[in-house]
Design an enzyme around this catalytic site. Sequence first.
Site, mmCIF file in Angstrom:
data_model
loop_
_atom_site.group_PDB
_atom_site.id
_atom_site.type_symbol
_atom_site.label_atom_id
_atom_site.label_comp_id
_atom_site.label_asym_id
_atom_site.label_seq_id
_atom_site.Cartn_x
_atom_site.Cartn_y
_atom_site.Cartn_z
ATOM 1 N N ASP A 133 -30.401 100.139 -18.125
ATOM 2 C CA ASP A 133 -30.258 100.539 -16.724
ATOM 3 C C ASP A 133 -28.826 100.278 -16.273
ATOM 4 O O ASP A 133 -28.581 99.595 -15.286
ATOM 5 C CB ASP A 133 -31.260 99.799 -15.826
ATOM 6 C CG ASP A 133 -31.102 98.290 -15.894
ATOM 7 O OD1 ASP A 133 -30.391 97.793 -16.804
ATOM 8 O OD2 ASP A 133 -31.671 97.583 -15.036
ATOM 9 N N CYS A 134 -27.883 100.813 -17.021
ATOM 10 C CA CYS A 134 -26.463 100.563 -16.775
ATOM 11 C C CYS A 134 -25.845 101.747 -16.045
ATOM 12 O O CYS A 134 -26.080 102.901 -16.403
ATOM 13 C CB CYS A 134 -25.729 100.302 -18.087
ATOM 14 S SG CYS A 134 -23.995 99.882 -17.871
ATOM 15 N N GLY A 135 -25.037 101.444 -15.031
ATOM 16 C CA GLY A 135 -24.400 102.497 -14.249
ATOM 17 C C GLY A 135 -23.006 102.853 -14.706
ATOM 18 O O GLY A 135 -22.361 103.701 -14.098
ATOM 19 N N ASP B 238 -30.840 105.858 -20.858
ATOM 20 C CA ASP B 238 -30.461 105.199 -19.606
ATOM 21 C C ASP B 238 -31.364 105.715 -18.489
ATOM 22 O O ASP B 238 -31.461 106.933 -18.281
ATOM 23 C CB ASP B 238 -28.996 105.486 -19.285
ATOM 24 C CG ASP B 238 -28.434 104.535 -18.224
ATOM 25 O OD1 ASP B 238 -29.237 103.858 -17.549
ATOM 26 O OD2 ASP B 238 -27.201 104.469 -18.077
#
Length: 336
Positions: free
Chosen positions: A73-75, A92
């Site tokens: 869950d990386c932006g 993601d």
Amino acid sequence: MTKQRAIFVDKGSGGWGTGLRIEPKGKKVKVVSITGGGIHPVARKIAEVSGTEAVDGFKTSVPEDEMMCVVIDCGGTARIGLYPMKRIPTVDILPSSPSGPLAKHIKEDIFVSGVTEKEIKVAVEQTGAEMSQPDSQENLKTQELSTSSKESPKNEEQERKEDNFLMRFSRGIGKVTGTFYQAGRDSVDMLIKNIIPFMAFVSMLIGIINYTGIGDAMASFLSPLAGSLWGLIVLVLVCTLPFLSPVLGPGSVIAQVIGVLIGTEIAKGNIPPQFALPALFAINGQVGADFIPVGLSLGEAKPETIQYGVPAVLYSRLITGVLAVVIAYVASIGMY
């Protein structure tokens, strides 16, 4: 026993990529969820459809040769490119595009974003002709390599004869110039993709706070906490709770929002300026908590080290977070 099958993970709304075909092979039968807060529903759905096992990457260490894919869950920080760099299929759940220091490793054949449960389905099997085509291409490549390898010794001898000091010097100058040129390109690329969007995001937050009056509402809640040492200690304790910090950590979004709010209130005079430094450490106690298993993996830690290292670091944040706030408070005495 559940039958294992290949799946296709398509990009979600606003996502990036063309979709991934993920297939269990040999020992690679584990879907690792690196999202904090347990196994994410997307990871659970992938495991259910493919007939494999979903694992919480924060609680259980999984060797890389057993990872069928990872769910993150990386932006747009380092984690988004770590697993693509290792050629591990990466899913993601956020609608992120290639960014961060490892953006060059994020390719459409290894990464997809914006994924929800409805984008996961059983893959359509390829036909025999489609399967044989890559093999023929590989055979052609091996033939080309074998012929080029036969001719290479002659070319090397000729190059050695023609080589001299001036040519070596010119090649060295070209190499140095190319290195600096590429460094400049990478710096500008990172500035455009990471720093400038972050500045725009903070500017937008300040505008929303000033226009809507959210700052006045939050001031009544934050002033008692950010305006005293004990309040800051309570704030950092909440931020560094082991079960909460991995959820608050991704992208440092929570710290950015609270930091803008506290900074605005300090500028208005609602919070004494001497609390700016300890408040900075208080709101950043959870930053990076979601990156701990990734950081240990980057350091090539053994699976047992990762398994015990993640909770150890999370619990140590409870202590070091409070100490950082107290030290910052003492250092701020007499500063303003």
